[in-house]
Design a protein around this motif. Structure first.
Motif, mmCIF file in Angstrom:
data_model
loop_
_atom_site.group_PDB
_atom_site.id
_atom_site.type_symbol
_atom_site.label_atom_id
_atom_site.label_comp_id
_atom_site.label_asym_id
_atom_site.label_seq_id
_atom_site.Cartn_x
_atom_site.Cartn_y
_atom_site.Cartn_z
ATOM 1 N N ASN A 61 0.838 -1.186 0.000
ATOM 2 C CA ASN A 61 0.000 0.000 0.000
ATOM 3 C C ASN A 61 0.881 1.247 0.000
ATOM 4 O OD1 ASN A 61 -1.687 2.181 0.817
ATOM 5 N ND2 ASN A 61 -3.157 0.726 1.675
ATOM 6 N N SER A 62 0.856 2.006 -1.086
ATOM 7 C CA SER A 62 1.726 3.183 -1.195
ATOM 8 C C SER A 62 1.368 4.264 -0.182
ATOM 9 C CB SER A 62 1.664 3.754 -2.618
ATOM 10 O OG SER A 62 0.339 4.152 -2.947
ATOM 11 N N THR A 63 0.102 4.349 0.191
ATOM 12 C CA THR A 63 -0.314 5.363 1.174
ATOM 13 C C THR A 63 0.273 5.059 2.543
ATOM 14 O OG1 THR A 63 -2.403 5.757 -0.016
ATOM 15 C CG2 THR A 63 -2.293 6.462 2.289
ATOM 16 N N ILE A 64 0.224 3.790 2.938
ATOM 17 C CA ILE A 64 0.827 3.386 4.214
ATOM 18 C C ILE A 64 2.304 3.717 4.216
ATOM 19 C CG2 ILE A 64 1.414 1.384 5.648
ATOM 20 C CD1 ILE A 64 -1.520 2.156 5.795
ATOM 21 N N TYR A 65 2.953 3.448 3.099
ATOM 22 C CA TYR A 65 4.393 3.717 2.971
ATOM 23 C C TYR A 65 4.696 5.210 3.089
ATOM 24 C CZ TYR A 65 9.046 3.814 0.794
ATOM 25 O OH TYR A 65 10.388 4.023 0.523
ATOM 26 N N LYS A 66 3.925 6.039 2.402
ATOM 27 C CA LYS A 66 4.163 7.483 2.427
ATOM 28 C C LYS A 66 3.916 8.069 3.812
ATOM 29 C CE LYS A 66 2.964 8.074 -2.462
ATOM 30 N NZ LYS A 66 1.939 8.589 -3.409
ATOM 31 N N LEU A 67 2.941 7.496 4.537
ATOM 32 C CA LEU A 67 2.634 7.989 5.883
ATOM 33 C C LEU A 67 3.595 7.444 6.938
ATOM 34 C CD1 LEU A 67 -1.268 7.665 5.870
ATOM 35 C CD2 LEU A 67 0.088 9.769 5.689
ATOM 36 N N CYS A 68 4.362 6.388 6.571
ATOM 37 C CA CYS A 68 5.247 5.728 7.540
ATOM 38 C C CYS A 68 4.467 5.233 8.754
ATOM 39 C CB CYS A 68 6.364 6.675 8.002
ATOM 40 S SG CYS A 68 7.548 7.100 6.723
ATOM 41 N N ASP A 69 3.261 4.784 8.507
ATOM 42 C CA ASP A 69 2.381 4.388 9.610
ATOM 43 C C ASP A 69 1.473 3.253 9.140
ATOM 44 O OD1 ASP A 69 0.772 4.154 11.808
ATOM 45 O OD2 ASP A 69 -0.097 6.172 11.672
ATOM 46 N N ASP A 70 1.568 2.103 9.809
ATOM 47 C CA ASP A 70 0.753 0.957 9.416
ATOM 48 C C ASP A 70 -0.426 0.723 10.357
ATOM 49 O OD1 ASP A 70 2.377 0.234 11.550
ATOM 50 O OD2 ASP A 70 2.487 -1.867 10.923
ATOM 51 N N ALA A 71 -0.773 1.736 11.151
ATOM 52 C CA ALA A 71 -1.849 1.572 12.136
ATOM 53 C C ALA A 71 -3.183 1.249 11.473
ATOM 54 C CB ALA A 71 -1.972 2.832 12.985
ATOM 55 N N ASP A 72 -3.448 1.817 10.302
ATOM 56 C CA ASP A 72 -4.722 1.608 9.618
ATOM 57 C C ASP A 72 -4.577 0.655 8.431
ATOM 58 O OD1 ASP A 72 -6.054 3.407 11.331
ATOM 59 O OD2 ASP A 72 -5.381 5.121 10.123
ATOM 60 N N ALA A 73 -3.534 -0.138 8.431
ATOM 61 C CA ALA A 73 -3.287 -1.036 7.302
ATOM 62 C C ALA A 73 -4.246 -2.219 7.317
ATOM 63 C CB ALA A 73 -1.847 -1.537 7.338
ATOM 64 N N ALA A 74 -4.546 -2.730 6.144
ATOM 65 C CA ALA A 74 -5.374 -3.926 6.029
ATOM 66 C C ALA A 74 -4.507 -5.167 6.163
ATOM 67 C CB ALA A 74 -6.096 -3.928 4.681
ATOM 68 N N ASP A 75 -5.116 -6.245 6.629
ATOM 69 C CA ASP A 75 -4.358 -7.483 6.843
ATOM 70 C C ASP A 75 -3.812 -8.059 5.549
ATOM 71 O OD1 ASP A 75 -4.824 -7.354 9.544
ATOM 72 O OD2 ASP A 75 -6.591 -8.666 9.487
ATOM 73 N N ASN A 76 -4.480 -7.766 4.425
ATOM 74 C CA ASN A 76 -4.055 -8.378 3.173
ATOM 75 C C ASN A 76 -3.035 -7.559 2.393
ATOM 76 O OD1 ASN A 76 -5.719 -6.297 2.413
ATOM 77 N ND2 ASN A 76 -6.889 -7.466 0.903
ATOM 78 N N GLN A 123 5.842 -13.567 12.854
ATOM 79 C CA GLN A 123 4.576 -13.235 12.226
ATOM 80 C C GLN A 123 4.105 -11.863 12.689
ATOM 81 O OE1 GLN A 123 3.154 -15.204 9.898
ATOM 82 N NE2 GLN A 123 5.057 -16.357 10.100
ATOM 83 N N SER A 124 3.132 -11.333 11.943
ATOM 84 C CA SER A 124 2.602 -10.015 12.258
ATOM 85 C C SER A 124 2.064 -9.979 13.686
ATOM 86 C CB SER A 124 1.474 -9.671 11.270
ATOM 87 O OG SER A 124 0.882 -8.443 11.607
ATOM 88 N N GLY A 125 2.511 -8.961 14.444
ATOM 89 C CA GLY A 125 2.038 -8.793 15.802
ATOM 90 C C GLY A 125 2.771 -9.629 16.820
ATOM 91 N N ASP A 126 3.731 -10.417 16.396
ATOM 92 C CA ASP A 126 4.467 -11.271 17.324
ATOM 93 C C ASP A 126 5.645 -10.487 17.889
ATOM 94 O OD1 ASP A 126 5.737 -13.202 18.720
ATOM 95 O OD2 ASP A 126 5.974 -14.616 17.064
ATOM 96 N N ASP A 127 5.650 -10.276 19.196
ATOM 97 C CA ASP A 127 6.708 -9.484 19.814
ATOM 98 C C ASP A 127 7.978 -10.280 20.030
ATOM 99 O OD1 ASP A 127 5.158 -7.225 19.946
ATOM 100 O OD2 ASP A 127 4.314 -7.738 21.900
ATOM 101 N N ALA A 128 7.899 -11.581 19.857
ATOM 102 C CA ALA A 128 9.084 -12.406 20.075
ATOM 103 C C ALA A 128 10.074 -12.208 18.945
ATOM 104 C CB ALA A 128 8.680 -13.881 20.152
ATOM 105 N N ALA A 129 11.354 -12.269 19.276
ATOM 106 C CA ALA A 129 12.389 -12.130 18.260
ATOM 107 C C ALA A 129 12.429 -13.381 17.406
ATOM 108 C CB ALA A 129 13.752 -11.922 18.924
ATOM 109 N N PRO A 130 12.729 -13.250 16.105
ATOM 110 C CA PRO A 130 12.861 -14.439 15.269
ATOM 111 C C PRO A 130 13.931 -15.363 15.804
ATOM 112 C CG PRO A 130 12.848 -12.419 13.955
ATOM 113 C CD PRO A 130 12.952 -12.011 15.391
ATOM 114 N N GLU A 131 13.847 -16.635 15.423
ATOM 115 C CA GLU A 131 14.789 -17.613 15.942
ATOM 116 C C GLU A 131 16.212 -17.352 15.488
ATOM 117 O OE1 GLU A 131 13.436 -21.463 14.946
ATOM 118 O OE2 GLU A 131 11.671 -21.385 16.224
ATOM 119 N N THR A 132 16.363 -16.772 14.285
ATOM 120 C CA THR A 132 17.698 -16.537 13.758
ATOM 121 C C THR A 132 18.280 -15.276 14.389
ATOM 122 O OG1 THR A 132 17.006 -17.514 11.684
ATOM 123 C CG2 THR A 132 19.066 -16.244 11.670
#
Length: 219
Positions: free
Chosen positions: A74-89, A161-170
């Motif tokens: 989504n170019s709008t999300i990118y330009k705003l630097c904010d994914d708060a209102d982003a869609a899951d897809n 995954q999205s919303g996962d606060d845990a650090a990746p295994e790598t």
């Protein structure tokens, strides 16, 4: 006549083996030795312009838990630097940040490119301040050889995954206070961006076997 047939067979075999070497999915370490951070020495858009990205390739974000990795179409999300209102897809937060952390730890976040066209990446931490400071890039993904047959054929591990606060295994050692000189470790850069052969190995092996069977039948 027999000699000509042998030459044709050898040339055909070389072509098949050459295809096996030439094709493959690639891993790209974003920012090379500087990693994914707020670094005035690195323009991520300029970095991305040096490469051709294709389906199945991986971007490896070497960062820490004070920086996030957000992917959006989504170019709008990118330009705003904010994914708060982003869609899951259309937006995925592969690694979330922890602004309250007083002891940042290094993480490595692999992201596979799975859609042709324009893709955006940014760090949305500190209400988009990192993104607006230059921690962002837009890339174009080409079809290449297409996606692997299944996720199990992918050349790198899957990140958080999205919303996962845990650090990746790598986890990889990294220190943004003392970045390494890009010119000092060319061998490491080559290894990081090296061709990954295994996803297409089985296909070429089958092709090679068919060629051998045909060769034996013909002669």
């Amino acid at each position: 006549m027999g000699g000509d047939k042998t030459i044709v067979a050898v040339v055909g075999l070389c072509v098949i083996l050459g295809m096996s070497v030439a094709e493959g999915y690639r891993n790209y370490t974003v920012g090379d030795d500087f990693g994914w951070s707020e670094n005035p020495k690195l323009d991520y858009q300029t970095w991305a312009a040096n490469y051709t990205f294709s389906l199945g390739d991986f971007l490896i974000f070497n960062t820490d838990n004070n920086h996030s990795v957000v992917q959006t179409y989504n170019s709008t999300i990118y330009k705003l630097c904010d994914d708060a209102d982003a869609a899951d897809n259309d937006t995925i937060e592969w690694s979330s940040a922890d602004p309250s952390s007083t002891a940042p730890h290094p993480v490595s976040v692999p992201v596979q490119l799975r859609k042709v066209g324009t893709t955006y990446f940014f760090s949305g931490d500190y209400d988009g301040e990192q993104c607006r400071s230059g921690q962002r890039m837009m890339i174009n993904v080409t079809y290449g050889q297409g996606l692997p047959w299944s996720p199990d054929d992918s050349p790198a591990p899957v990140g958080a995954q999205s919303g996962d606060d845990a650090a990746p295994e790598t986890i990889v050692p990294y220190n943004f206070d003392h970045p390494r000189d890009i010119g000092d470790d060319d061998d490491e850069n080559v290894a990081s961006n090296s061709v990954v052969f295994w996803p297409c190995f089985a296909a070429h092996l089958n092709l090679l076997l068919l060629f051998v069977v045909g060769f034996l039948f013909y002669f």
